[in-house]
Enzyme design. Structure first.
Site, PDB file in Angstrom:
ATOM      1  CG  ASN A  97     -23.684  27.266  -2.044  1.00  0.00           C
ATOM      2  OD1 ASN A  97     -24.641  26.410  -1.637  1.00  0.00           O
ATOM      3  ND2 ASN A  97     -22.513  27.014  -1.369  1.00  0.00           N
ATOM      4  N   PRO A  98     -27.007  29.237  -1.292  1.00  0.00           N
ATOM      5  CG  PRO A  98     -29.384  29.189  -1.350  1.00  0.00           C
ATOM      6  CD  PRO A  98     -28.082  28.783  -2.231  1.00  0.00           C
TER       7      PRO A  98
ATOM      8  CG  PHE B 137     -19.969  27.988   4.045  1.00  0.00           C
ATOM      9  CD1 PHE B 137     -20.558  26.973   4.799  1.00  0.00           C
ATOM     10  CD2 PHE B 137     -19.904  27.539   2.837  1.00  0.00           C
ATOM     11  CE1 PHE B 137     -20.952  25.394   4.320  1.00  0.00           C
ATOM     12  CE2 PHE B 137     -20.484  26.190   2.181  1.00  0.00           C
ATOM     13  CZ  PHE B 137     -20.758  25.300   2.993  1.00  0.00           C
TER      14      PHE B 137
END
Length: 295
Positions: A196-197, A98
């Site tokens: 920060n899932p 990500f």
């Protein structure tokens, strides 16, 4: 051949042509400038000084190929240059990881401020970063506060490859472990749990540059986007030192529901929300008890 076609391909001319293409397609001209600086190996000041120089053919070819990938195939510019800047530090990124966002920089800043308040006088602060991805949160917290000892977990082998490379790049010894949520840290306790899932609902439409390239594991959080928060909250209490706090990034629409889940899973803990630069509730902090100092 027209006089325009006979003009030398200066950095300025090549950049303006590519920026015009980006604007026509509704894409960011700033990304085009990043690509040119990457292939020319220029900083912003050097680019300004050399705009009128002719761009070498090899550089121009590589740049134009990257522009084509960005504009026609939606490849994120960060993947094309292999790096994203986070909190002033460069982090390696690529397939399977990500891309760090500005909003997570705000979470890092808020956690640092909270540690200063909560752990004044402590000699060490043990942190767990769940779903670390590129490692940007754990690494930044270690770089910014010398008291931090960080453990970082993720289920993705690809992401952890980048996280380990970023640890080496920045010279920090984050303890990186592969596994789901708390599985790699059974029996261990921490002063701070930060995450920060994935929090995008599965049916929410996304920009193709995100949906087609960034890993689904790091994007989607179930039907309402809250699956991972629920799982973390159900398990976190046994991993908290006295006076620890939990810090989340989340969608602005999730703040109220997240408060309810906290009160259900962690009765007696205090919940507070912090706003981002746009005034949206994008961060939630959970405090459980008073600080017991350790060294």
């Amino acid at each position: 051949m027209s006089a325009v076609d006979q003009q030398p391909p200066t950095y300025s001319r090549v950049l303006k042509q590519a920026e015009s293409r980006a604007e026509e397609k509704g894409r960011e001209p700033s990304a085009i400038k990043r690509l040119l600086m990457h292939h020319a190996r220029f900083g912003s000041t050097e680019l300004l000084l050399r705009l009128d120089e002719t761009m070498p053919d090899a550089e121009r070819t590589a740049f134009e190929q990257s522009v084509e990938a960005y504009l026609e195939r939606n490849v994120p510019v960060q993947y094309l240059i292999g790096v994203e800047t986070f909190f002033g530090y460069d982090f390696q990124v690529g397939d399977g990881v990500f891309i760090p966002r500005f909003e997570t920089e705000e979470l890092a800043a808020a956690v640092l401020d909270e540690m200063d308040r909560q752990f004044a006088g402590a000699e060490r602060i043990r942190i767990l970063d769940i779903g670390t991805g590129s490692g940007c949160l754990a690494i930044t917290l270690m770089l910014e506060d010398g008291r931090v000892e960080a453990v970082a977990t993720d289920v993705s082998k690809q992401a952890l490859h980048h996280a380990r490379a970023n640890c080496e790049k920045h010279g920090v010894a984050v303890d990186i472990r592969e596994g789901d949520l708390f599985e790699p840290v059974r029996g261990e306790r921490f002063d701070v749990v930060v995450s920060n899932p994935p929090y995008i609902p599965v049916d929410e439409p996304l920009d193709p540059a995100i949906a087609d390239y960034e890993p689904e594991l790091a994007l989607y959080g179930g039907d309402d986007g809250l699956d991972f928060y629920k799982r973390i909250l159900k398990q976190v209490r046994s991993h908290l030192n006295p006076g620890a706090f939990v810090a989340f990034e989340h969608g602005a629409q999730h703040a109220a529901a997240l408060s309810s889940y906290v009160h259900e899973a962690l009765p007696g803990c205090r919940v507070s929300h912090q706003k981002d630069m746009q005034g949206r509730d994008r961060m939630t902090f959970v405090h459980c008890g008073s600080r017991v100092r350790h060294t």
